[in-house]
Design a protein around this motif. Structure first.
Motif, short mmCIF file in Angstrom:
data_model
loop_
_atom_site.label_atom_id
_atom_site.label_comp_id
_atom_site.label_asym_id
_atom_site.label_seq_id
_atom_site.Cartn_x
_atom_site.Cartn_y
_atom_site.Cartn_z
N GLY A 158 8.12 -48.92 10.18
CA GLY A 158 8.27 -50.36 10.41
C GLY A 158 7.25 -50.85 11.41
O GLY A 158 6.11 -50.36 11.45
N ASP A 159 7.65 -51.79 12.22
CA ASP A 159 6.74 -52.39 13.20
C ASP A 159 6.43 -51.41 14.33
O ASP A 159 7.18 -50.47 14.58
CB ASP A 159 7.35 -53.66 13.78
N THR A 160 5.34 -51.69 15.04
CA THR A 160 5.00 -50.88 16.21
C THR A 160 5.96 -51.23 17.36
O THR A 160 6.73 -52.19 17.27
CB THR A 160 3.57 -51.15 16.69
N CYS A 161 5.87 -50.47 18.44
CA CYS A 161 6.69 -50.76 19.63
C CYS A 161 6.21 -52.01 20.36
O CYS A 161 6.89 -52.49 21.27
CB CYS A 161 6.65 -49.58 20.59
N TYR A 162 5.06 -52.51 19.98
CA TYR A 162 4.46 -53.64 20.68
C TYR A 162 4.46 -54.91 19.84
O TYR A 162 3.72 -55.86 20.14
CB TYR A 162 3.02 -53.30 21.08
N SER A 163 5.27 -54.95 18.79
CA SER A 163 5.24 -56.11 17.89
C SER A 163 5.49 -57.41 18.65
O SER A 163 6.35 -57.47 19.53
CB SER A 163 6.25 -55.94 16.76
N TRP A 164 4.74 -58.41 18.30
CA TRP A 164 4.78 -59.75 18.90
C TRP A 164 4.25 -59.79 20.33
O TRP A 164 4.22 -60.85 20.95
CB TRP A 164 6.19 -60.35 18.87
N SER A 165 3.81 -58.66 20.87
CA SER A 165 3.25 -58.70 22.23
C SER A 165 2.05 -57.76 22.35
O SER A 165 1.78 -57.20 23.41
CB SER A 165 4.32 -58.32 23.26
N GLU A 166 1.32 -57.60 21.26
CA GLU A 166 0.18 -56.68 21.23
C GLU A 166 -0.92 -57.06 22.21
O GLU A 166 -1.68 -56.20 22.68
CB GLU A 166 -0.42 -56.61 19.81
N ASP A 167 -1.03 -58.34 22.52
CA ASP A 167 -2.13 -58.79 23.38
C ASP A 167 -1.79 -58.76 24.86
O ASP A 167 -2.63 -59.11 25.71
CB ASP A 167 -2.56 -60.20 22.97
N VAL A 168 -0.56 -58.37 25.18
CA VAL A 168 -0.19 -58.19 26.59
C VAL A 168 -0.78 -56.86 27.07
O VAL A 168 -0.57 -55.82 26.46
CB VAL A 168 1.34 -58.17 26.77
N ARG A 169 -1.51 -56.88 28.15
CA ARG A 169 -2.14 -55.66 28.66
C ARG A 169 -1.09 -54.82 29.39
O ARG A 169 -0.37 -55.30 30.25
CB ARG A 169 -3.30 -56.01 29.58
N VAL A 170 -1.02 -53.55 28.99
CA VAL A 170 0.00 -52.64 29.53
C VAL A 170 -0.69 -51.40 30.08
O VAL A 170 -1.64 -50.90 29.47
CB VAL A 170 1.03 -52.25 28.45
N TYR A 171 -0.17 -50.90 31.21
CA TYR A 171 -0.81 -49.77 31.88
C TYR A 171 0.20 -48.66 32.16
O TYR A 171 1.37 -48.91 32.41
CB TYR A 171 -1.43 -50.22 33.21
N ASN A 172 -0.29 -47.43 32.11
CA ASN A 172 0.52 -46.29 32.50
C ASN A 172 0.56 -46.18 34.02
O ASN A 172 -0.26 -46.80 34.71
CB ASN A 172 -0.06 -45.00 31.90
N PRO A 173 1.48 -45.39 34.57
CA PRO A 173 1.56 -45.24 36.03
C PRO A 173 0.25 -44.78 36.67
O PRO A 173 0.00 -45.07 37.85
CB PRO A 173 2.66 -44.19 36.21
N ASN A 174 -0.61 -44.08 35.91
CA ASN A 174 -1.88 -43.62 36.48
C ASN A 174 -2.97 -44.69 36.46
O ASN A 174 -4.12 -44.45 36.84
CB ASN A 174 -2.38 -42.36 35.75
N GLY A 175 -2.63 -45.89 35.99
CA GLY A 175 -3.58 -47.01 36.01
C GLY A 175 -4.38 -47.19 34.74
O GLY A 175 -5.07 -48.21 34.58
N LYS A 176 -4.29 -46.24 33.81
CA LYS A 176 -5.05 -46.38 32.57
C LYS A 176 -4.37 -47.39 31.63
O LYS A 176 -3.14 -47.40 31.52
CB LYS A 176 -5.18 -45.03 31.86
N GLU A 177 -5.19 -48.20 30.96
CA GLU A 177 -4.65 -49.20 30.04
C GLU A 177 -4.29 -48.55 28.71
O GLU A 177 -5.07 -47.78 28.14
CB GLU A 177 -5.65 -50.32 29.82
N ILE A 178 -3.10 -48.88 28.20
CA ILE A 178 -2.67 -48.39 26.89
C ILE A 178 -3.31 -49.28 25.83
O ILE A 178 -3.02 -50.48 25.75
CB ILE A 178 -1.14 -48.43 26.77
N VAL A 179 -4.18 -48.71 25.02
CA VAL A 179 -4.96 -49.53 24.08
C VAL A 179 -4.54 -49.37 22.62
O VAL A 179 -4.93 -50.17 21.77
CB VAL A 179 -6.48 -49.23 24.22
N ALA A 180 -3.73 -48.34 22.32
CA ALA A 180 -3.30 -48.11 20.94
C ALA A 180 -1.99 -48.84 20.68
O ALA A 180 -0.92 -48.24 20.65
CB ALA A 180 -3.15 -46.62 20.67
N LYS A 181 -2.09 -50.15 20.49
CA LYS A 181 -0.88 -50.97 20.31
C LYS A 181 -0.83 -51.63 18.94
O LYS A 181 0.17 -52.24 18.59
CB LYS A 181 -0.82 -52.05 21.40
N ASP A 182 -1.90 -51.51 18.20
CA ASP A 182 -2.04 -52.17 16.90
C ASP A 182 -2.26 -51.15 15.81
O ASP A 182 -2.62 -50.00 16.06
CB ASP A 182 -3.23 -53.12 16.92
#
Length: 700
Positions: A603-627
């Motif tokens: 089905g949909d990804t875990c980021y559906s309807w909010s793919e363009d919101v920038r999200v980061y892991n605790p180590n500061g790296k940006e999570i880019v695989a949202k689409d």
């Protein structure tokens, strides 16, 4: 104006109509229709509606409050007796029986009618005279047709039901949306906040079926220290708050939280309400829908008590197939749009749901009944159209990039004799040290970020052989593919997940037994090609056509195909070992089960309807695989991007031969072998199998 004052006003407006319907039903309960074969149906249904009216009056004139607990229990059981246990076999609520007794066309339609009348039970407890009057008038109109003719025209009967659903969309559906947004509709919240929760009596005031699970849960919570109850409430609400922080969303702009839970947990919910109020949030606690106009198949969204008969819910999941057409769907969408527009200020204040699930009930595998209504292909398309467009409308007013959620689960007494021990174990699982897991999971992510794809291979009779393509990082120093899930919105801790690249993702996913959304699947098998479902089956039924239909309706949700929206590796071996110890693997909810092995969401990804919101892991790296290539279509046409479903399917560790990451250079990095973590730095995850509890960061 509060909900009680508003309801009193509505009741007064239809008082005369209501009184007339009551008088008419007293007559119907004693009358014969033109064809005597139908008289028992109408007489019995009329008596049931009169019974509801008697309950309503007990509430109105406060006689309910002086009843003994045993009397409340007798009334509760009497209202649901017709669909309980063996009684269901000869109930007009059972499509097989109704069709047998009244014929195929009449039986299905009158079965829908009876189910709709049964949906009025909660309205008696809420003193919704307006709703009950509408139900009565529908029943009487159908009855009049049979009173006048021995064989009334089926098309005319169908039209009566159709216009009931169409005309009253702007009552039932409109009210439903407003109840989801407006804290003034506080029926459940008022009970939770004002009544004595130390006595079982309060449970029967909700108007839901109460079983040993709800009673046992409430009693067990009373036995726990107050600090334990407070801790449970804090974990629940803090996960919600932290979810906003971790996704960069501003909770201070919101004022409403939706609390969804199952009855019995009121002591926790009361404290949670207080916690949310400190965050500036008022609760909306709305009931799971009971009308064919507002409910979504057999699924429950909102608060509810025990499900008296899951087969009954399953049999009536597609009742609207008896009358649904394009005009009806367009009518519902118009109402939805108009109500949201009318309440757009409230909708903008909606922060999202805080969900408390239950687990431990006996796994349910439904019987397939030919007599139950089912959709035509054209109606399936219309249903998907409604899901798609209603999702777009909802997101227009409650924006996905501004809302969040949290979800947690606890067992119920039905889980077995070890219930107290299991409950205490789950409290521990829900509060595991996220720092330990965050560190170990980062080790997994560091290896996964090097990969071109992940290979998952089943062991023994498990036929899984699946290759999952991964996003290609442009800047590995600043970017990451997987999210390090450390128990904020998704409690308990214990997974790393990503949105796979669809192209090149292929192979077979197989699990011997899994429990998804109240339904059990045996040998669920799904084949993927370029990340999309190419074939599927299970072994629940002897007939392969029934197996495919079961998966199609309940996993694919009537879509011809779905993408692999998520791939994750669960790391909560503590939960897995506890489940094995108490032999409750098949009763664990998706929420915990998905942390107990690799899981795959269709089905949909875990980021559906909010793919363009920038999200980061605790180590500061940006999570880019949202689409993925499907969700990316939102930029052109949102109707092609989202499926409005997300179903997690977990492979138990014991069914795994290997999970490995294959790099661009061809290096094979093994993460799990024979169901155990073998990557250096992740060995701590194997300690529960050795009988050792995972230590906290400070202890290490």
């Amino acid at each position: 104006m509060g909900w009680e004052e508003l309801q009193t006003e509505k009741n007064e407006q239809c008082r005369e109509r209501h009184e007339l319907t009551i008088e008419r039903m007293k007559q119907i309960a004693l009358e014969e229709v033109a064809d005597p074969a139908f008289s028992p149906f109408f007489q019995g249904t009329a008596r049931f509606l009169l019974e509801l009216e008697d309950v309503r009056w007990r509430i109105v004139d406060s006689r309910w409050e002086v009843l003994e607990l045993k009397e409340m229990q007798e009334i509760n059981r009497a209202l649901y007796a017709d669909i309980l246990g063996a009684r269901y076999e000869s109930s007009y609520a059972n499509p097989a029986y109704t069709v047998k007794m009244l014929g195929e066309e009449y039986g299905r339609l009158l079965g829908l009618l009876y189910a709709e009348m049964r949906g009025g039970i909660p309205w008696a407890f809420e003193n919704r005279v307006d709703y009950l009057t509408i139900l009565h008038e529908l029943f009487i109109e159908i009855y009049n047709s049979f009173e006048a003719e021995k064989e009334p025209e089926y098309k005319a009967l169908k039209n009566i039901v159709y216009w009931y659903a169409s005309d009253y969309c702007d009552v039932f559906l409109a009210d439903r949306i407003e109840e989801q947004l407006n804290p003034e509709y506080s029926f459940a919240a008022d009970i939770i906040n004002t009544v004595n929760l130390e006595n079982d009596r309060y449970l029967y005031r909700f108007g839901e079926y109460i079983s040993k699970n709800e009673l046992g849960t409430a009693r067990y919570l009373r036995s726990l220290p107050e600090e334990t109850i407070q801790k449970m409430a804090d974990v629940y609400t803090e996960g919600y708050r932290v979810g906003f922080i971790n996704t960069g969303k501003d909770l201070s702009r919101k004022s409403v939280v939706n609390i969804r839970y199952c009855l019995g947990f009121e002591k926790i919910i009361k404290l949670a309400i207080q916690n949310f109020e400190k965050m500036g949030l008022k609760p909306v606690i709305y009931r799971a829908a009971s009308s064919v106009i507002t409910k979504k198949e057999q699924f429950k969204t909102g608060y509810y008590g025990a499900i008296p008969n899951k087969q009954y819910d399953y049999d009536h999941r597609s009742d609207q197939a008896l009358f649904m057409d394009k005009a009806y769907i367009e009518r519902k969408l118009d109402v939805l749009k108009n109500v949201y527009e009318k309440n757009k200020e409230l909708a903008a204040q909606f922060a999202g749901p805080a969900v408390m699930e239950i687990f431990g009930e006996k796994p349910f595998s439904p019987a397939a009944k030919l007599e139950a209504p089912s959709y035509t292909e054209a109606q399936r398309s219309l249903s998907l159209l409604f899901d798609n467009k209603s999702g777009q409308i909802t997101n227009q007013y409650i924006k996905g990039d501004e809302r969040s959620f949290t979800i947690i689960a606890y067992p119920v007494p039905e889980i077995g004799d070890d219930y107290p021990k299991i409950f205490d174990e789950v409290i521990r699982i829900n509060t595991l040290d996220s720092k330990v897991y965050g560190k170990v999971q980062q080790t997994l992510i560091d290896a996964l970020d090097k990969g071109e794809y992940v290979h998952i291979l089943g062991k023994g009779e498990n036929q899984t052989d699946l290759k999952v393509q991964l996003y290609r990082l442009k800047d590995p120093e600043k970017e990451t593919i997987f999210e390090n899930c450390v128990a904020d919105v998704n409690i308990p801790v214990g997974e790393v997940f990503t949105s796979p690249v669809l192209e090149g993702t292929e192979g077979t996913l197989h699990v011997s037994k899994v429990y998804l959304f109240e339904l059990q699947y045996k040998n669920l098998k799904i084949d993927f090609k370029d990340g999309m479902i190419a074939d599927y089956t299970c072994t629940n039924f002897e007939n392969e056509e029934d197996n495919k239909k079961y998966v199609y309706e309940n996993v694919l949700h009537n879509h011809k195909t779905l993408p692999l929206g998520e791939f994750a590796i669960g790391t909560n071996t503590t939960a897995y070992v506890a489940a094995k110890k108490y032999k409750i693997e098949d009763k664990m909810p998706i929420l915990i089960a998905e942390k107990m092995g690799p899981h795959f969401a269709v089905g949909d990804t875990c980021y559906s309807w909010s793919e363009d919101v920038r999200v980061y892991n605790p180590n500061g790296k940006e999570i880019v695989a949202k689409d993925n290539s499907v969700s990316s279509l939102r930029r052109e046409d949102t109707s092609k991007a989202y499926f409005h479903c997300h179903t997690d399917i977990t492979i138990p560790y014991e069914e795994l031969e290997e999970i490995s990451v294959v790099t661009k250079e061809g290096e094979n990095i093994i993460l799990l072998k024979d169901g155990r973590f073998v990557l250096s730095g992740t060995e701590i995850l194997n300690e529960p199998w050795a009988g050792r509890k995972q230590l906290s960061e400070s202890e290490r």
